[in-house]
Every structure is written in C-alpha cells, then in structure tokens.
Design a protein around this motif. Structure first.
Motif, PDB file in Angstrom:
ATOM      1  N   TRP A   1       0.810  -1.354   0.034  1.00 15.03           N
ATOM      2  CA  TRP A   1      -0.134  -0.084  -0.022  1.00 15.03           C
ATOM      3  C   TRP A   1       0.779   1.310  -0.328  1.00 15.03           C
ATOM      4  O   TRP A   1       0.696   2.733  -0.287  1.00 15.03           O
ATOM      5  N   LYS A   2       2.580   1.282   0.261  1.00  9.74           N
ATOM      6  CA  LYS A   2       3.158   2.851   0.960  1.00  9.74           C
ATOM      7  C   LYS A   2       3.562   3.034  -1.053  1.00  9.74           C
ATOM      8  O   LYS A   2       3.841   3.791  -1.205  1.00  9.74           O
ATOM      9  N   LYS A   3       3.842   1.390  -1.547  1.00 13.52           N
ATOM     10  CA  LYS A   3       4.223   1.877  -2.980  1.00 13.52           C
ATOM     11  C   LYS A   3       3.089   1.791  -3.277  1.00 13.52           C
ATOM     12  O   LYS A   3       3.467   3.341  -5.065  1.00 13.52           O
ATOM     13  N   GLU A   4       2.137   1.612  -3.381  1.00 11.06           N
ATOM     14  CA  GLU A   4       0.905   2.975  -4.412  1.00 11.06           C
ATOM     15  C   GLU A   4       0.190   3.459  -4.742  1.00 11.06           C
ATOM     16  O   GLU A   4       0.086   4.270  -5.006  1.00 11.06           O
ATOM     17  N   LEU A   5       0.446   4.103  -3.515  1.00 11.80           N
ATOM     18  CA  LEU A   5      -0.054   6.081  -2.454  1.00 11.80           C
ATOM     19  C   LEU A   5       1.043   6.338  -3.356  1.00 11.80           C
ATOM     20  O   LEU A   5       1.121   7.358  -3.705  1.00 11.80           O
ATOM     21  N   LEU A   6       2.509   6.192  -3.010  1.00  7.39           N
ATOM     22  CA  LEU A   6       3.924   7.334  -4.044  1.00  7.39           C
ATOM     23  C   LEU A   6       3.493   6.702  -5.624  1.00  7.39           C
ATOM     24  O   LEU A   6       3.165   8.071  -5.612  1.00  7.39           O
ATOM     25  N   ARG A   7       3.290   6.143  -6.245  1.00  5.85           N
ATOM     26  CA  ARG A   7       2.672   5.910  -7.181  1.00  5.85           C
ATOM     27  C   ARG A   7       1.777   6.580  -7.428  1.00  5.85           C
ATOM     28  O   ARG A   7       1.417   7.634  -8.499  1.00  5.85           O
ATOM     29  N   GLU A   8       0.642   6.464  -6.873  1.00  6.24           N
ATOM     30  CA  GLU A   8      -0.345   8.034  -7.171  1.00  6.24           C
ATOM     31  C   GLU A   8      -0.134   8.863  -6.949  1.00  6.24           C
ATOM     32  O   GLU A   8      -0.771   9.882  -7.417  1.00  6.24           O
TER      33      GLU A   8
ATOM     34  N   GLY B   1       1.659   4.820  12.090  1.00  8.17           N
ATOM     35  CA  GLY B   1       0.193   4.424  11.647  1.00  8.17           C
ATOM     36  C   GLY B   1      -0.944   4.988  10.760  1.00  8.17           C
ATOM     37  O   GLY B   1      -2.390   4.268  10.637  1.00  8.17           O
ATOM     38  N   GLY B   2      -0.505   6.298  10.790  1.00  9.39           N
ATOM     39  CA  GLY B   2      -1.847   7.322  10.771  1.00  9.39           C
ATOM     40  C   GLY B   2      -2.244   6.942   9.584  1.00  9.39           C
ATOM     41  O   GLY B   2      -3.534   7.067   9.447  1.00  9.39           O
ATOM     42  N   MET B   3      -1.524   6.497   8.395  1.00 14.38           N
ATOM     43  CA  MET B   3      -1.435   6.115   7.610  1.00 14.38           C
ATOM     44  C   MET B   3      -1.851   4.712   6.824  1.00 14.38           C
ATOM     45  O   MET B   3      -2.799   4.383   5.808  1.00 14.38           O
ATOM     46  N   VAL B   4      -2.208   3.808   8.079  1.00 11.06           N
ATOM     47  CA  VAL B   4      -2.302   2.462   7.712  1.00 11.06           C
ATOM     48  C   VAL B   4      -3.636   2.230   7.193  1.00 11.06           C
ATOM     49  O   VAL B   4      -4.490   2.294   7.618  1.00 11.06           O
ATOM     50  N   PRO B   5      -3.786   2.014   5.452  1.00 12.66           N
ATOM     51  CA  PRO B   5      -5.154   1.794   5.349  1.00 12.66           C
ATOM     52  C   PRO B   5      -5.838   0.688   6.270  1.00 12.66           C
ATOM     53  O   PRO B   5      -5.665  -0.339   6.399  1.00 12.66           O
ATOM     54  N   ALA B   6      -7.524   1.160   6.407  1.00 15.79           N
ATOM     55  CA  ALA B   6      -8.284  -0.232   6.567  1.00 15.79           C
ATOM     56  C   ALA B   6      -8.107  -1.111   7.367  1.00 15.79           C
ATOM     57  O   ALA B   6      -8.481  -2.611   8.070  1.00 15.79           O
ATOM     58  N   GLU B   7      -8.398  -2.003   5.965  1.00 13.26           N
ATOM     59  CA  GLU B   7      -7.944  -3.130   5.840  1.00 13.26           C
ATOM     60  C   GLU B   7      -6.698  -3.756   6.381  1.00 13.26           C
ATOM     61  O   GLU B   7      -6.670  -4.411   7.521  1.00 13.26           O
ATOM     62  N   MET B   8      -4.946  -3.176   6.541  1.00  9.63           N
ATOM     63  CA  MET B   8      -4.079  -3.666   7.309  1.00  9.63           C
ATOM     64  C   MET B   8      -4.171  -3.527   8.694  1.00  9.63           C
ATOM     65  O   MET B   8      -3.807  -4.260   9.641  1.00  9.63           O
TER      66      MET B   8
END
Ligand SMILES: *Cc1c(COP(=O)(O)O)cnc(C)c1O
Length: 435
Positions: free
Chosen positions: A194-201, A415-422
C-alpha cells in the motif's frame, strides 16, 4: 573481532542472540552539558531548523490543507493514557508510578509518522537552498509563493532520491512531489504494497529491490552520485534529517509547559523512542537533552530481531557491526525498525547522552497494539508500540522505585496512514498475541 570474543567481553550479546527482551543501561552516560559539547551539532543548529520550518509554514498551510489548523506547523498532540498505564500494570504485574503520556507522531499531518519531521524538513531545506542560490527566493519572502507553477517548473529540473523501508519514502516522496521535484524512492522487498501504491499515485517513481534495505539505499546513493542535479537523502548520515527531528525537543518543552507539567530533578521525564537506523529517535533525543538537560532520560526501543543500535552501543563500534554478525535475521513486522546496522553518526552522538536501550518482541508489540486500541481507542502500527514496553523493563529492573513523580512519555511513531484493511489484519493478529 569474532562473535565468541565479543560475547566474552559483552555477555549481554548472548541474550540478544536468544531473542530475549533485554534492557541495557548506558555505562557511558555523561552529564548533559559535557555530552552535548561532544556533539558535532549545536543548539544554534536546532534553532536554525526551527526557524526554517517557520518560514515554510505559510507554504505548507496552503499546500497541505490538513495543516491549516496548526498554521502550517507539523506537530503532534500529547495525551495522557491512564487506562493503558493501569492495563500495563495488570498485564505485566508491575507497579508503574508517575504519569503516562503518548506523543502521537503517528497522526502527524502529511505522512502519518515521525518521518514527517526529518524527511519533510530535509526536502524543504534542499528546496530553499536551490531557490535562494538561483536568486528566486529570499528568507524574508512569503514562502507561499513556492506553490506557484513557476516554482514547480524550477524544481522539476532537479531530482531527489532516497532508499527506504517505507515511511521515510512516504514522507520524502509526498513532500518532494508536491514541490515539483522528480523523486525516486528505492524500496526494499519488505516494504508494504500500500505504501508503494500510494507513492505511485502521487507521481513518485518507486523502484523495488528483492533484497533488504541496505541494497535499496546503495542503489539510491549510486543513482544520485551519477547525477549532479540529484540530491540523495542519506538516512544513515544526514545531519539535516537529524535536525528536523531535533526540533521536536524544543516544541515538547512548550507543550509540557502549556499543560502545566513540570520537568525538574523531582519530576524527571522518561522518554521512550522506537529506533531503526537512529536518526529519528537520535534527533528527538538530542533536542530533548537541549531542552531538559539532566532531567530527561531517553531510551531507545528496538525489536528483538533487529537490535542494531543497542548492539552498536554495547560494543562501542556502532556501524562496524550488524545484527546479522551475531546471527540474528533482522526480520520483524515493525516497519521502520527492521534495520540491521545502525547509523554510526547517531551512535556516536548518543553514546554520552542516551540513558539506555531495550528490545521488545513482535509478539509483545502485537499484544500492546491490541490493548492500546482497546484501552485508548487509537490504532497504531506495530513499531509505534515499542515505546510502551520501556517502563515495564525499567520497573522490572527496579529503576522506577525512586521515580514516583516522573512523567513517562511514549513516542508513538507511526500508523496514521495504514489503510483499513491492514488495520483489521494487524488487529486480528493482536488478538492472538500474548502479553
Ligand atoms: C523510521 C521509523 C522509526 C525510527 O526512525 P529511525 O530514524 O529509522 O531510527 C520508528 N518508527 C517508525 C514508525 C518509523 O517509520
């Protein structure tokens, strides 16, 4: 020196090899004044960093609306956690006197971790230097003008590179892309998807490596060295990162004063800081020592599988030893703390001023994650819980008996940016973990 000789000289290494949760108190600790005089950075450097962040506040406020409330200042809240304090006492059958507070860097604006301090500061400083050298910016200017298309075009000629396990990449990536830089984040295989995806976005170039963090850093360094328009952010040696973190120490002093919480010889302040390569906790500790002198006691917290700073400090050879050298695998769920070799720069600065360091197992981190969520209603990522175990270690070692009026401050680092699923995944794992 081989491992057998090292163990003979420092028996604590055997405990580390056995993954035992270990407390180490620093025999090299010196009076704060003497310790600070040995450091290659000064109080004036920290004040300079704070002033720079003030200059950028009008820009940040516009560029990131979530910083509007704090007028462009990236700072976290400090909240008491009495329920968690009682829960710790019950779970570990120890007495924990004093007052417990959480410092929520986990919820810092822009990147949701402690990296929103150092990472963002270094990018801003680099941008300022380039713009001033080009004659486009003066320190008296309203920095809001950096938001213009003209400046984005100017910065787009330059690039920024960083090697990261995740959170540093997020903070450098988001900030650099916002200013208009071309930014590349070299990530290790263990970095979360999710961190990689967020950055690419956000328009960040992400390059992935099969091996660990060290190789990602090396590739980033090589790329930058070959390109005069590229600035490499060096997590291990950067004094700018360090100073960006150090500002927290000065701000905390104001925060405690506003809350009417005294810090003096009768009311010592204990601070527990999760440690990876060392820049974050080291910078914060450096700022805290300037702010509170001998009345603050700083402890670093590391996973039992990655105690790189503790190992470097114990052996006093810092970055000349890695956790792999003593047979540890450097595998942990604590993002940001999976570092096998500590920063030598930070280790040397900390040697005379750190009160101690300790390890905590992943199982304990998950147990604490679950309990903290239950008691205080806040989700934190596993690494951010490492600080909570510090007072338990100290109580077990009998070190809190004369500290009945102490304030214990746990630094919640992410922890503030961890997506709901994680989050659900982490919480499910927490239900299975034993304290
Ligand atoms: C990076 C990080 C740390 C530690 O910072 P270092 O500078 O690597 O020592 C602690 N917690 C979290 C969540 C982090 O992302």
């Amino acid at each position: 020196m081989n491992t057998a000789d090292l163990i003979k000289q420092f028996p604590i290494i055997e405990q580390l090899q056995a993954h035992t949760e270990t407390l180490w108190t620093n025999p090299h600790l010196e009076p704060t004044k003497a310790a600070l005089e040995k450091a290659p950075l000064t109080y004036a450097d920290v004040l300079d960093a704070e002033a720079r962040l003030q200059r950028f506040a009008p820009y940040l406020q516009l560029a990131f609306p979530e910083t509007e409330k704090s007028k462009g200042i990236i700072e976290s809240v400090l909240d008491p956690i009495p329920r968690m304090q009682r829960e710790l006492e019950a779970a570990y059958t120890v007495a924990l006197p004093g007052r417990f507070f959480m410092k929520y860097d986990s919820h810092l604006p822009i990147s949701g971790s402690i990296k929103a301090r150092g990472g963002i500061y270094e990018v801003l400083k680099h941008a300022e230097t380039l713009a001033i050298e080009a004659g486009r910016l003066h320190v008296q200017d309203d920095y809001a003008k950096l938001l213009s298309e003209e400046f984005r075009k100017f910065f787009s000629k330059y690039s920024i590179a960083v090697g990261s396990t995740g959170n540093l990449g997020l903070s450098i990536g988001i900030m650099s892309a916002k200013l208009g830089f071309h930014v590349t984040v070299h990530m290790s295989a263990d970095a979360k998807a999710w961190k990689k995806e967020l950055l690419r976005e956000k328009g960040v170039e992400v390059i992935e490596y099969e091996s660990d963090y060290s190789l990602a850093v090396e590739r980033g360094r090589e790329q930058a060295a070959a390109d005069p328009f590229c600035h490499f952010i060096d997590d291990e040696n950067s004094t700018d990162l360090f100073l960006g973190y150090a500002v927290a120490g000065l701000r905390l002093k104001q925060q405690l004063e506003q809350k009417g919480l005294p810090v003096d010889a009768e009311h010592p302040l204990y601070v527990y800081l999760p440690c990876g390569v060392g820049g974050g906790p080291g910078g914060v500790a450096f700022g805290l020592k300037h702010a509170f002198g001998d009345d603050v006691h700083c402890f670093f917290a590391e996973p039992t599988h990655s105690p790189c700073m503790l190992l470097g400090l114990v052996t006093d050879i810092h970055d000349a030893i890695s956790v792999e050298d003593i047979g540890l695998d450097n595998k942990t769920e604590a993002d940001g703390l999976a570092v096998g070799r500590a920063s030598g720069f930070v280790g040397n600065v900390m040697k005379p001023m750190l009160a101690g360091a300790y390890t905590v197992s992943d199982e304990t981190l998950f147990a604490l994650l679950g309990k903290f969520h239950e008691m205080e209603g806040v989700f934190l990522e596993p690494s951010a819980l490492a600080g909570l175990f510090g007072p338990v270690h100290l109580a077990r070692a009998g070190q809190l008996e004369n500290a009945k009026s102490a304030t214990h401050l746990i630094w919640a680092t992410g922890g503030g940016m961890v997506p709901a699923e994680m989050r659900s995944e982490y919480l499910a794992k927490a239900r299975e973990a034993r304290p």
